[in-house]
Scaffold this motif. Structure first.
Motif, PDB file in Angstrom:
ATOM      1  N   TYR A  79       1.374  -5.313   4.466  1.00  0.00           N
ATOM      2  CA  TYR A  79       2.355  -5.047   3.409  1.00  0.00           C
ATOM      3  C   TYR A  79       2.953  -3.654   3.565  1.00  0.00           C
ATOM      4  O   TYR A  79       4.172  -3.480   3.499  1.00  0.00           O
ATOM      5  CB  TYR A  79       1.669  -5.200   2.050  1.00  0.00           C
ATOM      6  N   HIS A  80       2.106  -2.674   3.767  1.00  0.00           N
ATOM      7  CA  HIS A  80       2.607  -1.309   3.929  1.00  0.00           C
ATOM      8  C   HIS A  80       3.223  -1.104   5.314  1.00  0.00           C
ATOM      9  O   HIS A  80       3.910  -0.105   5.531  1.00  0.00           O
ATOM     10  CB  HIS A  80       1.487  -0.306   3.684  1.00  0.00           C
ATOM     11  N   GLY A  81       2.991  -2.052   6.227  1.00  0.00           N
ATOM     12  CA  GLY A  81       3.644  -1.992   7.522  1.00  0.00           C
ATOM     13  C   GLY A  81       5.043  -2.584   7.513  1.00  0.00           C
ATOM     14  O   GLY A  81       5.731  -2.559   8.529  1.00  0.00           O
ATOM     15  N   GLY A  82       5.444  -3.149   6.361  1.00  0.00           N
ATOM     16  CA  GLY A  82       6.804  -3.671   6.241  1.00  0.00           C
ATOM     17  C   GLY A  82       6.905  -5.151   5.932  1.00  0.00           C
ATOM     18  O   GLY A  82       7.992  -5.647   5.632  1.00  0.00           O
ATOM     19  N   GLU A  83       5.796  -5.895   5.984  1.00  0.00           N
ATOM     20  CA  GLU A  83       5.823  -7.337   5.677  1.00  0.00           C
ATOM     21  C   GLU A  83       5.698  -7.534   4.165  1.00  0.00           C
ATOM     22  O   GLU A  83       4.615  -7.745   3.640  1.00  0.00           O
ATOM     23  CB  GLU A  83       4.686  -8.057   6.405  1.00  0.00           C
ATOM     24  N   ARG A  84       6.807  -7.478   3.484  1.00  0.00           N
ATOM     25  CA  ARG A  84       6.785  -7.505   2.026  1.00  0.00           C
ATOM     26  C   ARG A  84       6.530  -8.884   1.439  1.00  0.00           C
ATOM     27  O   ARG A  84       6.276  -9.011   0.232  1.00  0.00           O
ATOM     28  CB  ARG A  84       8.127  -6.978   1.492  1.00  0.00           C
ATOM     29  N   LYS A  85       6.596  -9.939   2.244  1.00  0.00           N
ATOM     30  CA  LYS A  85       6.448 -11.292   1.706  1.00  0.00           C
ATOM     31  C   LYS A  85       5.048 -11.867   1.893  1.00  0.00           C
ATOM     32  O   LYS A  85       4.839 -13.066   1.707  1.00  0.00           O
ATOM     33  CB  LYS A  85       7.480 -12.217   2.349  1.00  0.00           C
ATOM     34  N   VAL A  86       4.075 -11.033   2.262  1.00  0.00           N
ATOM     35  CA  VAL A  86       2.714 -11.556   2.433  1.00  0.00           C
ATOM     36  C   VAL A  86       2.086 -11.906   1.085  1.00  0.00           C
ATOM     37  O   VAL A  86       1.137 -12.686   1.018  1.00  0.00           O
ATOM     38  CB  VAL A  86       1.821 -10.552   3.189  1.00  0.00           C
ATOM     39  N   TRP A  87       2.607 -11.322   0.002  1.00  0.00           N
ATOM     40  CA  TRP A  87       2.112 -11.633  -1.337  1.00  0.00           C
ATOM     41  C   TRP A  87       3.151 -11.194  -2.357  1.00  0.00           C
ATOM     42  O   TRP A  87       4.205 -10.672  -2.007  1.00  0.00           O
ATOM     43  CB  TRP A  87       0.756 -10.973  -1.618  1.00  0.00           C
ATOM     44  N   SER A  88       2.843 -11.410  -3.631  1.00  0.00           N
ATOM     45  CA  SER A  88       3.702 -10.948  -4.723  1.00  0.00           C
ATOM     46  C   SER A  88       2.971  -9.869  -5.495  1.00  0.00           C
ATOM     47  O   SER A  88       1.801 -10.042  -5.866  1.00  0.00           O
ATOM     48  CB  SER A  88       4.063 -12.100  -5.665  1.00  0.00           C
ATOM     49  N   VAL A  89       3.653  -8.762  -5.715  1.00  0.00           N
ATOM     50  CA  VAL A  89       3.065  -7.637  -6.442  1.00  0.00           C
ATOM     51  C   VAL A  89       3.408  -7.758  -7.917  1.00  0.00           C
ATOM     52  O   VAL A  89       4.545  -8.048  -8.288  1.00  0.00           O
ATOM     53  CB  VAL A  89       3.573  -6.297  -5.868  1.00  0.00           C
ATOM     54  N   VAL A  90       2.414  -7.539  -8.766  1.00  0.00           N
ATOM     55  CA  VAL A  90       2.592  -7.642 -10.212  1.00  0.00           C
ATOM     56  C   VAL A  90       3.277  -6.377 -10.728  1.00  0.00           C
ATOM     57  O   VAL A  90       2.924  -5.258 -10.327  1.00  0.00           O
ATOM     58  CB  VAL A  90       1.236  -7.830 -10.902  1.00  0.00           C
TER      59      VAL A  90
END
Length: 390
Positions: free
Chosen positions: A120-131
């Motif tokens: 996620y912090h490497g740039g893959e923003r779609k690995v999960w949903s942040v609340v």
């Protein structure tokens, strides 16, 4: 100059202990360490030890994550106050193994979380949903109406138990302020009064119902008192919504405190997704079908807005939304109308958001002074309280 590495930590939260999975890269084998639950000092010690284990300086940045659940958001606020970059993750939106059966343990879950955190912090923003975490004040405002909803549910359950016990003897009586007198006057098929043991149990249940009834009335009166006298900014949005026919005190309060008061909503599509009213099509190969709405959102608002859509049809029949529904779904069967009401609910939610945020009155909708709505509700509750008094 070489950039300082970041320490990534996933927290698997339990009642008695927390499990930490630490790593500096997605491909790295995690370092697991248990800590007592809610022990922030011990957590800080383990973070310092992890930095030493991975050869990081004491001021190396730390990124953490945990799944949203029973522990709420207090831990997020505690971590961010210590300079830690934390995210709270929607547990229903995490990548999982698609096999019907797969191993699940706390170490496996924590290792998966820390791997996703690195990505996620490497740039893959779609690995999960942040609340989206509310402030402590915004979260606290939701307690009044959620508590009221729980009290009403418990009161209904208590009434149903009383009705069920009476039905077991072939009897029936309204559950209201006169229940004790009605119970004493009841006679079964043989002309006999209610048995003493059952009568005592019924009176115990009725005492619980009375207590819940008082608490429901007090919570409702508190809502209306705040609307009349309060000066908080979110109350202005509640009053604005009350200016529309069909929108009552409870509906306006829930919509504002759950969504409109603190959510930074950018467009109608995002608003529909927040409530779980977005479609979920299935289109693979020759198979194509609609799976219904996602229901991946705020359940308090989703149920309420569907109920409000039915009320909108009744009290705003000349509005453009009601006329659209009647043209599209009115001539259809019962199933079509139920499907259509969900579509109307989504359109209505977006229209109410635009009304609150931009002042755009829904086309053809009738307005009314919110003070009349609150005062009439207060008079009704006062009359009910007088009738329920012993």
């Amino acid at each position: 100059m070489t950039a300082t590495k970041t320490l990534y930590i996933a927290l698997e939260l339990g009642q008695d202990k927390w499990l930490l999975a630490c790593a500096t890269a997605a491909a790295e084998k995690p370092r697991f360490r248990p800590v007592p639950a809610r022990d922030l000092d011990r957590l800080a010690e383990e973070i310092a030890k992890a930095k030493g284990r991975f050869g990081l300086p004491a001021d190396a940045p730390v990124c953490t994550c945990y799944e949203a659940g029973r522990d709420g958001f207090w831990l997020h606020r505690a971590l961010t106050s210590r300079g830690i970059n934390n995210v709270v993750v929607d547990s229903g939106a995490i990548e999982v193994n698609r096999r019907h059966k797969h191993a699940k343990t706390d170490p496996l879950d924590a290792a998966k979380l820390v791997n996703l955190l690195c990505r996620y912090h490497g740039g893959e923003r779609k690995v999960w949903s942040v609340v989206n975490v509310p402030t402590a004040a915004d979260e606290d405002r939701r307690q009044l109406h959620r508590g009221l909803k729980d009290l009403q549910r418990q009161q209904t359950e208590c009434r149903n138990r009383i009705k069920g016990l009476l039905a077991s003897q072939g009897l029936d009586a309204p559950v209201d302020a006169d229940f004790r007198a009605a119970l004493a006057a009841l006679r079964d098929w043989a002309g006999q009064p209610v048995p003493a043991g059952l009568q005592q149990r019924l009176l115990q249940e009725f005492a619980v119902w009375e207590a819940l009834h008082r608490q429901v009335r007090d919570a409702a009166n508190e809502q209306e008192r705040r609307l009349r006298e309060g000066a908080e900014p979110f109350l202005e949005k509640v009053r604005r919504l009350l200016g529309l026919k069909a929108v009552g005190v409870r509906s306006a309060w829930v919509l504002v405190t759950e969504l409109f008061a603190w959510r930074d909503i950018r467009n109608g599509k995002e608003l529909g997704a927040l409530v779980g009213l977005t479609p979920t099509p299935y289109d693979s190969g020759k198979s194509e079908r609609e799976q219904g709405i996602s229901k991946a959102g705020n359940k308090h608002v989703r149920g309420l807005i569907v109920e409000l859509a039915w009320l909108w049809l009744r009290w705003q029949p000349r509005s453009a939304l009601s006329q659209w529904y009647q043209r599209r779904f009115g001539p259809g069967n019962k199933r079509a109308r139920k499907i259509g009401i969900v579509a109307l609910a989504r359109k209505l939610l977006i229209a109410l958001w635009r009304y609150v945020e931009r002042g755009e009155v829904p086309a053809g909708a009738e307005e009314k002074d919110w003070r009349l709505r609150v005062s009439s509700t207060a008079r009704r509750h006062a009359k009910g309280a007088a009738a329920a008094a012993p």
